[in-house]
Design a protein around this motif. Structure first.
Motif, PDB file in Angstrom:
ATOM      1  N   SER A 189    -102.449  11.314  12.273  1.00 39.96           N
ATOM      2  CA  SER A 189    -101.385  12.064  11.596  1.00 39.96           C
ATOM      3  C   SER A 189    -101.928  12.834  10.408  1.00 39.96           C
ATOM      4  O   SER A 189    -101.538  13.988  10.161  1.00 39.96           O
ATOM      5  N   ALA A 218    -101.357   6.309  19.976  1.00 41.64           N
ATOM      6  CA  ALA A 218    -101.303   6.332  18.507  1.00 41.64           C
ATOM      7  C   ALA A 218     -99.871   6.450  18.019  1.00 41.64           C
ATOM      8  O   ALA A 218     -99.514   5.904  16.964  1.00 41.64           O
ATOM      9  N   PHE A 219     -99.042   7.180  18.783  1.00 45.96           N
ATOM     10  CA  PHE A 219     -97.655   7.378  18.374  1.00 45.96           C
ATOM     11  C   PHE A 219     -96.754   6.216  18.797  1.00 45.96           C
ATOM     12  O   PHE A 219     -95.561   6.218  18.504  1.00 45.96           O
ATOM     13  N   TRP A 253    -110.173  12.514  17.585  1.00 58.14           N
ATOM     14  CA  TRP A 253    -109.553  11.204  17.775  1.00 58.14           C
ATOM     15  C   TRP A 253    -109.833  10.666  19.170  1.00 58.14           C
ATOM     16  O   TRP A 253    -110.124   9.488  19.357  1.00 58.14           O
ATOM     17  N   ALA A 273    -103.913   5.305  13.837  1.00 53.66           N
ATOM     18  CA  ALA A 273    -102.767   6.195  14.046  1.00 53.66           C
ATOM     19  C   ALA A 273    -102.518   7.066  12.825  1.00 53.66           C
ATOM     20  O   ALA A 273    -102.224   8.271  12.936  1.00 53.66           O
ATOM     21  N   TRP A 284     -98.016   5.841  12.491  1.00 56.05           N
ATOM     22  CA  TRP A 284     -98.309   7.278  12.517  1.00 56.05           C
ATOM     23  C   TRP A 284     -97.350   8.072  11.629  1.00 56.05           C
ATOM     24  O   TRP A 284     -97.684   9.154  11.159  1.00 56.05           O
ATOM     25  N   ARG A 285     -96.149   7.497  11.409  1.00 55.69           N
ATOM     26  CA  ARG A 285     -95.186   8.180  10.539  1.00 55.69           C
ATOM     27  C   ARG A 285     -94.929   7.383   9.259  1.00 55.69           C
ATOM     28  O   ARG A 285     -93.912   7.588   8.596  1.00 55.69           O
ATOM     29  N   VAL A 311    -100.165   7.582   5.360  1.00 56.23           N
ATOM     30  CA  VAL A 311    -100.790   8.840   5.796  1.00 56.23           C
ATOM     31  C   VAL A 311    -101.202   9.687   4.597  1.00 56.23           C
ATOM     32  O   VAL A 311    -102.289  10.284   4.583  1.00 56.23           O
TER      33      VAL A 311
END
Length: 458
Positions: free
Chosen positions: A100, A222-223, A161, A96, A228-229, A234
């Protein structure tokens, strides 16, 4: 929407079967088959305006933007390799974060293109000047289309992806949506509303942003994970450096490959208009081969990347063998097709008798193209999946040097025939040099000590 496009990405090692290879490869082959259709429709729609300038404007504007976007093609390949390895070792969080990371790079690159559009377009027209009327229309076309640059470049990341997650039916759905929407809006905006060249650009703008939105929806698994955040992950400096290193290697390799084809066109121009036109026709045989083999090369990227991430040398070897085996079947069929239908293909592509006669003289080379190029295309896929991109970069350098030596020797002796010999030799050199590096690559599988690392060293 096929249900498989929304399934969770595969986790951990999986058996490598013929069915798995075909499930990845065939949607890519079908997706590639749709690529030429859009260009034909764009040209045909503006051709209904009854003037030459709009056709030239759309053509040159699309070529300039495609050449700029091509630079960012590394994002697709690098994302596939890293994501396939993360999914292979069952690290959904890193997979994930990779998406991003790639989307962030794509968005930044697209915004940079928008900001730098004036000098970029000025430079493009200095390199490829056109009449005042064509240039004015082309600028109007590009001023609209450039605002979809973030979407199109981010789509490279999304596509990479999805390939890593073996959701290539999703890639096909994105391509079908974009092309279908673009074609429908072309007809409405240009023929229905009379918007001309700007209508073609607006149609493409809407289609590209729509494609990105669909792509993000297809990547929603993935989200679903907070990683992802997780911006610390990242934007982790070590991972970013590794990502940049791999993508930089791919970019250099791609420039070297492009240099071969650009020099081929320039050198062919020295033999006159008829051989130049024949070479342009014959290069379509090379493009057909590339489109057909891309599916199995992409399957190799996903499968060997996953096997490397899982540390499974047996699956790595089987993935390389099965995907290459299907690639070999494909090139044999292509060679037979070119041998039987090559003359008919040439006649479809041109009505000029002199160009037809000239092109027929080289059909033997076209039969050889898929047979001699198979190893290069398939090994590219294997090395991309393994993110062993320094080897790709270095071996491409060796191959370019071999190509240059062949040009120096063969072109003076055999003219355009010598030029084709040199090009085919470059295919063989790419395959042979990467083949020489393959045993060491396979031996490295399973030696990664840190599963959190973004990929194997080079």
């Amino acid at each position: 929407m096929p249900a498989a496009t929304a399934d969770p990405a595969p986790r951990g090692p999986r058996d490598v079967t013929h069915r798995r290879v075909l499930a990845i490869a065939l949607p890519i082959v079908l997706s590639n088959a749709t690529v030429p259709i859009l260009g034909v429709v764009d040209t045909g729609v503006v051709g209904q305006l009854g003037e030459a300038a709009p056709i030239g404007a759309v053509g040159i504007g699309a070529v300039i933007l495609t050449a700029i976007y091509w630079i960012f093609g590394f994002l697709r390949m690098g994302t596939t390799g890293f994501a396939a390895q993360a999914l292979g070792r069952g690290d959904d969080d890193e997979a994930a974060a990779i998406l991003s990371r790639a989307l962030g790079i794509g968005a930044f690159a697209g915004l940079a293109m928008i900001v730098a559009q004036v000098p970029l377009f000025w430079l493009a027209f200095q390199i490829s000047p056109a009449s005042d009327a064509v240039e004015e229309m082309a600028r109007a076309y590009m001023r609209i289309r450039v605002f979809s640059a973030p979407a199109l470049i981010c789509l490279y990341a999304v596509t990479g992806w999805l390939i890593a997650a073996e959701r290539t039916r999703g890639v096909l759905v994105i391509q079908l949506l974009m092309n279908g929407l673009n074609i429908g809006l072309d007809l409405w905006f240009v023929l229905g509303l009379g918007w001309g060249v700007e209508g073609v650009a607006i149609a493409t703008f809407i289609a590209e942003w729509s494609g990105l939105l669909l792509g993000l929806w297809l990547c929603r698994s993935a989200f679903a994970t907070p990683a992802w955040r997780d911006w610390a992950r990242v934007a982790d400096p070590a991972r970013l450096r590794r990502f940049a290193q791999v993508n930089g290697d791919i970019l250099i390799r791609s420039f070297l490959l492009q240099a071969v084809f650009v020099s081929f066109l320039f050198l062919g121009a020295d033999f006159g208009d008829v051989p130049l036109a024949a070479n342009q026709i014959l290069l379509q045989f090379v493009n057909i081969t590339a489109y057909a083999l891309d599916g199995f090369a992409f399957a190799a990227e996903a499968i060997v990347g996953g096997a490397l991430g899982a540390g499974r040398r047996d699956l790595f070897r089987r993935g390389a063998l099965l995907t290459s085996g299907w690639g070999a079947v494909t090139v044999v069929l292509l060679a037979l097709g070119f041998a039987i239908f090559g003359n008919a293909i040439v006649e479809i592509m041109t009505t000029a008798p002199q160009v037809r006669d000239e092109a027929r003289r080289y059909l033997g080379f076209m039969v050889a193209v898929p047979l001699l190029g198979c190893a290069a295309w398939m090994l590219d896929g294997i090395f991309i999946g393994a993110t062993r991109t320094a080897d790709m970069r270095n071996m491409m350098g060796v191959s370019v040097a071999i190509y240059a030596a062949c040009v120096a020797v063969l072109v003076p002796a055999f003219g355009n025939h010598g030029l084709w010999m040199a090009l085919l030799t470059s295919f063989v050199a790419r395959g042979a040099t990467l083949g020489w590096k393959y045993p060491a690559l396979e031996r490295s599988v399973g030696t990664m000590a840190d599963p959190r690392a973004p990929g194997p060293g080079t």
